[in-house]
Design a protein around this motif. Structure first.
Motif, PDB file in Angstrom:
ATOM      1  N   SER A  67       0.835  -1.204   0.000  1.00 56.87           N
ATOM      2  CA  SER A  67       0.000   0.000   0.000  1.00 56.87           C
ATOM      3  C   SER A  67       0.867   1.251   0.000  1.00 56.87           C
ATOM      4  O   SER A  67       0.528   2.237  -0.646  1.00 56.87           O
ATOM      5  CB  SER A  67      -0.954   0.012   1.198  1.00 56.87           C
ATOM      6  OG  SER A  67      -0.250   0.158   2.410  1.00 56.87           O
ATOM      7  N   ALA A  68       2.003   1.201   0.671  1.00 59.02           N
ATOM      8  CA  ALA A  68       2.919   2.344   0.669  1.00 59.02           C
ATOM      9  C   ALA A  68       3.546   2.518  -0.714  1.00 59.02           C
ATOM     10  O   ALA A  68       3.666   3.641  -1.207  1.00 59.02           O
ATOM     11  CB  ALA A  68       4.005   2.144   1.721  1.00 59.02           C
ATOM     12  N   GLN A  80      -5.463   4.334  -2.215  1.00 60.37           N
ATOM     13  CA  GLN A  80      -4.259   3.743  -1.640  1.00 60.37           C
ATOM     14  C   GLN A  80      -3.850   4.405  -0.331  1.00 60.37           C
ATOM     15  O   GLN A  80      -3.460   3.729   0.609  1.00 60.37           O
ATOM     16  CB  GLN A  80      -3.102   3.782  -2.648  1.00 60.37           C
ATOM     17  CG  GLN A  80      -3.303   2.858  -3.818  1.00 60.37           C
ATOM     18  CD  GLN A  80      -3.633   1.434  -3.397  1.00 60.37           C
ATOM     19  OE1 GLN A  80      -3.028   0.856  -2.511  1.00 60.37           O
ATOM     20  NE2 GLN A  80      -4.635   0.866  -4.041  1.00 60.37           N
ATOM     21  N   GLY A  81      -3.918   5.723  -0.246  1.00 60.63           N
ATOM     22  CA  GLY A  81      -3.589   6.393   0.999  1.00 60.63           C
ATOM     23  C   GLY A  81      -4.558   6.015   2.105  1.00 60.63           C
ATOM     24  O   GLY A  81      -4.177   5.857   3.264  1.00 60.63           O
ATOM     25  N   GLU A  82      -5.806   5.853   1.735  1.00 60.66           N
ATOM     26  CA  GLU A  82      -6.834   5.453   2.692  1.00 60.66           C
ATOM     27  C   GLU A  82      -6.581   4.023   3.181  1.00 60.66           C
ATOM     28  O   GLU A  82      -6.751   3.735   4.366  1.00 60.66           O
ATOM     29  CB  GLU A  82      -8.207   5.552   2.016  1.00 60.66           C
ATOM     30  CG  GLU A  82      -9.367   5.325   2.931  1.00 60.66           C
ATOM     31  CD  GLU A  82     -10.692   5.478   2.200  1.00 60.66           C
ATOM     32  OE1 GLU A  82     -11.623   4.750   2.570  1.00 60.66           O
ATOM     33  OE2 GLU A  82     -10.788   6.301   1.272  1.00 60.66           O
ATOM     34  N   ILE A  83      -6.174   3.151   2.293  1.00 62.02           N
ATOM     35  CA  ILE A  83      -5.903   1.762   2.668  1.00 62.02           C
ATOM     36  C   ILE A  83      -4.676   1.687   3.576  1.00 62.02           C
ATOM     37  O   ILE A  83      -4.687   0.993   4.590  1.00 62.02           O
ATOM     38  CB  ILE A  83      -5.740   0.876   1.416  1.00 62.02           C
ATOM     39  CG1 ILE A  83      -7.109   0.700   0.753  1.00 62.02           C
ATOM     40  CG2 ILE A  83      -5.129  -0.469   1.766  1.00 62.02           C
ATOM     41  CD1 ILE A  83      -7.089   0.017  -0.579  1.00 62.02           C
ATOM     42  N   GLN A  84      -3.631   2.423   3.235  1.00 60.46           N
ATOM     43  CA  GLN A  84      -2.435   2.420   4.085  1.00 60.46           C
ATOM     44  C   GLN A  84      -2.766   2.955   5.476  1.00 60.46           C
ATOM     45  O   GLN A  84      -2.362   2.372   6.479  1.00 60.46           O
ATOM     46  CB  GLN A  84      -1.321   3.251   3.460  1.00 60.46           C
ATOM     47  CG  GLN A  84      -0.049   3.212   4.288  1.00 60.46           C
ATOM     48  CD  GLN A  84       1.048   4.094   3.733  1.00 60.46           C
ATOM     49  OE1 GLN A  84       0.820   4.920   2.862  1.00 60.46           O
ATOM     50  NE2 GLN A  84       2.235   3.915   4.242  1.00 60.46           N
ATOM     51  N   ALA A  85      -3.510   4.039   5.544  1.00 61.04           N
ATOM     52  CA  ALA A  85      -3.899   4.595   6.835  1.00 61.04           C
ATOM     53  C   ALA A  85      -4.761   3.607   7.611  1.00 61.04           C
ATOM     54  O   ALA A  85      -4.607   3.471   8.838  1.00 61.04           O
ATOM     55  CB  ALA A  85      -4.646   5.908   6.632  1.00 61.04           C
ATOM     56  N   SER A  86      -5.638   2.910   6.932  1.00 62.06           N
ATOM     57  CA  SER A  86      -6.489   1.925   7.593  1.00 62.06           C
ATOM     58  C   SER A  86      -5.666   0.770   8.145  1.00 62.06           C
ATOM     59  O   SER A  86      -5.922   0.303   9.266  1.00 62.06           O
ATOM     60  CB  SER A  86      -7.549   1.414   6.615  1.00 62.06           C
ATOM     61  OG  SER A  86      -8.428   0.544   7.265  1.00 62.06           O
ATOM     62  N   ILE A  87      -4.682   0.308   7.397  1.00 59.66           N
ATOM     63  CA  ILE A  87      -3.808  -0.769   7.883  1.00 59.66           C
ATOM     64  C   ILE A  87      -3.042  -0.300   9.116  1.00 59.66           C
ATOM     65  O   ILE A  87      -2.948  -1.005  10.117  1.00 59.66           O
ATOM     66  CB  ILE A  87      -2.844  -1.247   6.774  1.00 59.66           C
ATOM     67  CG1 ILE A  87      -3.620  -1.972   5.679  1.00 59.66           C
ATOM     68  CG2 ILE A  87      -1.757  -2.159   7.355  1.00 59.66           C
ATOM     69  CD1 ILE A  87      -2.800  -2.277   4.434  1.00 59.66           C
TER      70      ILE A  87
END
Length: 125
Positions: A67-68, A80-87
């Motif tokens: 994701s990063a 993608q930024g939302e997914i990385q933050a969620s992880i």
């Protein structure tokens, strides 16, 4: 959705390379799915064998790393930024919190094994 969540507890998925890749991919489907996947995994952590814990560590690390990487490559892609933050917020910080505040040393040890993949790769770009 329930079948997808069951795959994270299936040893056949966790022992095969393709199964781990599939579970890693599930983290990138939708940011709201990350929390549910993490809950399904967290239930398994407390009684899992070391090999399963290492597999979970690899899955979390690869999901976060991909994701990063995707975020850097596709800056205009919104999810993608939302997914990385969620992880980071829903999974990794939750595990760190429970590792620090664990009443049972076995639970703390299990979570430390999962997070070890991040520690080992802390110098990786």
């Amino acid at each position: 959705k329930n079948h997808l969540l069951r795959t994270v507890a299936n040893p056949l998925f966790l022992q095969s390379t393709e199964g781990k890749k599939f579970i890693t991919h599930l983290f990138h489907v939708d940011a709201s799915l990350v929390g549910e996947l993490h809950k399904a995994i967290k239930v398994q952590l407390f009684e899992a064998k070391r090999s399963i814990l290492n597999a979970y560590g690899e899955i979390y690390y690869n999901a976060w790393k991909q994701s990063a990487d995707k975020k850097e490559d596709d800056e205009e892609e919104e999810g993608q930024g939302e997914i990385q933050a969620s992880i980071e917020e829903n999974a990794l910080q939750d595990m760190m919190y429970y590792q620090i505040h664990a009443a049972n040393p076995k639970i703390a040890s299990s979570i430390r094994i999962v997070l070890d993949k991040f520690y080992v790769n802390k110098k990786s770009p």
